[in-house]
Design an enzyme around this catalytic site. Structure first.
Site, short mmCIF file in Angstrom:
data_model
loop_
_atom_site.label_atom_id
_atom_site.label_comp_id
_atom_site.label_asym_id
_atom_site.label_seq_id
_atom_site.Cartn_x
_atom_site.Cartn_y
_atom_site.Cartn_z
N ARG A 116 15.86 108.58 25.77
CA ARG A 116 15.44 108.27 24.63
C ARG A 116 15.01 109.42 23.85
NH1 ARG A 116 10.75 103.87 22.97
NH2 ARG A 116 12.50 102.68 23.22
N HIS A 143 19.81 101.71 18.97
CA HIS A 143 18.83 101.12 19.99
C HIS A 143 19.82 100.08 20.75
CE1 HIS A 143 15.73 100.63 22.66
NE2 HIS A 143 14.58 100.22 21.77
N GLN A 146 18.31 97.42 23.33
CA GLN A 146 17.32 96.38 22.67
C GLN A 146 18.37 95.31 22.03
OE1 GLN A 146 13.79 96.47 21.99
NE2 GLN A 146 14.20 94.40 21.65
N ASP A 233 11.22 94.72 12.16
CA ASP A 233 10.73 95.81 12.73
C ASP A 233 9.85 96.83 11.95
OD1 ASP A 233 10.70 97.87 14.76
OD2 ASP A 233 12.42 98.79 14.43
N CYS A 272 11.18 93.76 18.09
CA CYS A 272 11.69 94.47 19.32
C CYS A 272 10.41 94.91 19.82
CB CYS A 272 12.58 95.63 18.83
SG CYS A 272 11.96 96.76 17.63
N ARG A 300 15.01 92.63 27.96
CA ARG A 300 15.05 94.14 28.15
C ARG A 300 15.42 94.42 29.64
NH1 ARG A 300 13.49 97.75 24.75
NH2 ARG A 300 14.76 99.63 26.02
N1 CP Z 1 11.33 97.79 22.04
C1 CP Z 1 11.29 99.01 22.58
O1 CP Z 1 12.15 99.89 22.74
O2 CP Z 1 9.85 99.49 22.89
P1 CP Z 1 9.32 100.73 23.67
O3 CP Z 1 9.28 101.50 22.40
O4 CP Z 1 7.87 100.34 24.14
O5 CP Z 1 10.09 101.11 24.62
N1 NVA Z 2 12.62 101.36 15.07
C1 NVA Z 2 11.60 101.69 16.08
C2 NVA Z 2 11.90 100.83 17.34
C3 NVA Z 2 10.89 101.08 18.25
C4 NVA Z 2 11.14 100.46 19.54
C5 NVA Z 2 11.52 103.25 16.25
O1 NVA Z 2 12.54 103.83 16.22
O2 NVA Z 2 10.45 103.55 16.40
#
Ligand code: CP
Ligand code: NVA
Length: 313
Positions: A116, A143, A146, A233, A272, A300
């Site tokens: 990530r 993502h 997700q 989101d 999400c 997930r």
């Molecule tokens: N939706 C998601 O990726 O959540 P986190 O940021 O908690 O991993």
């Molecule tokens: N769009 C958000 C998703 C978090 C899971 C971010 O990138 O922070």
């Protein structure tokens, strides 16, 4: 191709999960079908140690609850071992090249990497310089894990994907990008509703439109009409500065009861997570009967276990 007519083969050709742009419809179906099977085995208490003694390194340059816990639990349930690496604790955070990082991890028999991070190019560089499977656990652009869990949730709810209309409201971000790609490839009807200034990246929209039905609109009424799924989101993704002007513009796209009433009666609400109640969604909607946000969060685990199994077996 309809998912209900698809016969699982137990394999895919891709060696990594970088964006889903390079995945075929069949490969996505393969992940969804295996995800359902693994969910069934887990719920029945049946062993499914397909990745016995395999190690998954998990590099995090951004915070996470769901991604971290679902990958850790997922690899354990598959018989493997998670290795959590915060990028601020390893030399990557002090500027060691990504190419040296992946080459080093391979020497310690790491079997796959979930990352990530910010730049999509860091994810593709891991794949380019290494030989082990790389899984994108969120970048500024995509993502994919997700989107796979979300589509699995939609499939479970509606028993089909073909023609299911998903309307996404708000910031045209990484989550929206992956939903466009995955939705278009699986026969869904995807609508992104945002002010023009926050529309998703035009190149990604054009790419998604090559595969299926993806439309953009600024009109909330037009997007919500006939929608089976309402999705939103956060206004500000990790790494973005808050901005009062953007916040004010996006508030007009808040998912609240009035917006839900414009959709189909059977419509579900998706997010999400993490969510900001009172910003992109009202508490009434996210905590209400149409909300499936924790089903998404649970899925997930199952979808990612399928991804790991198909890539690391
Ligand atoms: N939706 C998601 O990726 O959540 P986190 O940021 O908690 O991993
Ligand atoms: N769009 C958000 C998703 C978090 C899971 C971010 O990138 O922070």
């Amino acid at each position: 191709m309809d998912i209900n007519a698809y016969k699982a083969k137990g394999k895919i050709n891709n060696r990594h999960l970088l964006t889903l742009v390079d995945y075929s419809t069949c490969e996505i179906f393969e992940i969804l079908k295996l995800g359902q099977h693994l969910k069934f085995l887990l719920n029945k208490g049946k062993k499914h140690t397909y990745l016995k003694d395999k190690t998954l390194a998990m590099i995090f340059a951004k915070s996470s609850t769901r991604t971290r816990v679902s990958f850790e639990q997922g690899i354990r349930q598959l018989g493997g071992v998670p290795m959590f690496l915060s990028s601020s604790d390893i030399q990557l955070g002090r500027g060691e090249p990504i190419s040296d990082t992946v080459k080093t991890l391979e020497r310690y028999n790491v079997d796959g990497i979930m990352i990530r991070t910010f730049k999509q190019s860091d994810v593709s560089d891991l794949a380019k310089f290494g030989t082990i499977p790389i899984i994108n656990g969120l970048t500024d652009d995509f993502h994919p894990c997700q989107a796979l869990a979300d589509i699995l949730t939609v499939y479970e709810r509606f028993g089909k994907l073909d023609g299911v209309r998903l309307a996404y409201f708000g910031d045209g971000n990484n989550v929206a990008n992956s939903l466009m790609v995955a939705g278009a490839k699986t026969g869904m009807d995807i609508v992104i509703c945002s002010p023009k200034s926050n529309a998703p990246n035009a190149e990604i929209v054009a790419e998604a439109q090559k595969f299926g039905k993806v439309t953009l609109t600024e009109s909330v009424d037009e997007a919500a009409r006939g929608a089976d799924v309402i999705y939103t989101d956060v206004f500000f993704s990790m790494g973005q500065e808050t901005d009062a002007k953007k916040q004010a513009q996006l508030l007009a796209y808040q998912v609240n009861t009035a917006l839900m009433e414009k959709a189909e009666k059977h419509a579900i609400f998706m997010h999400c997570l993490p969510a900001h109640r009172g910003e992109e969604v009202s508490a009434e909607v996210i905590d209400g009967p149409q909300s499936v946000v924790f089903e998404q969060a649970e899925n997930r685990l199952h979808a990612q276990k399928a991804v790991m199994t198909l890539l690391m077996k």
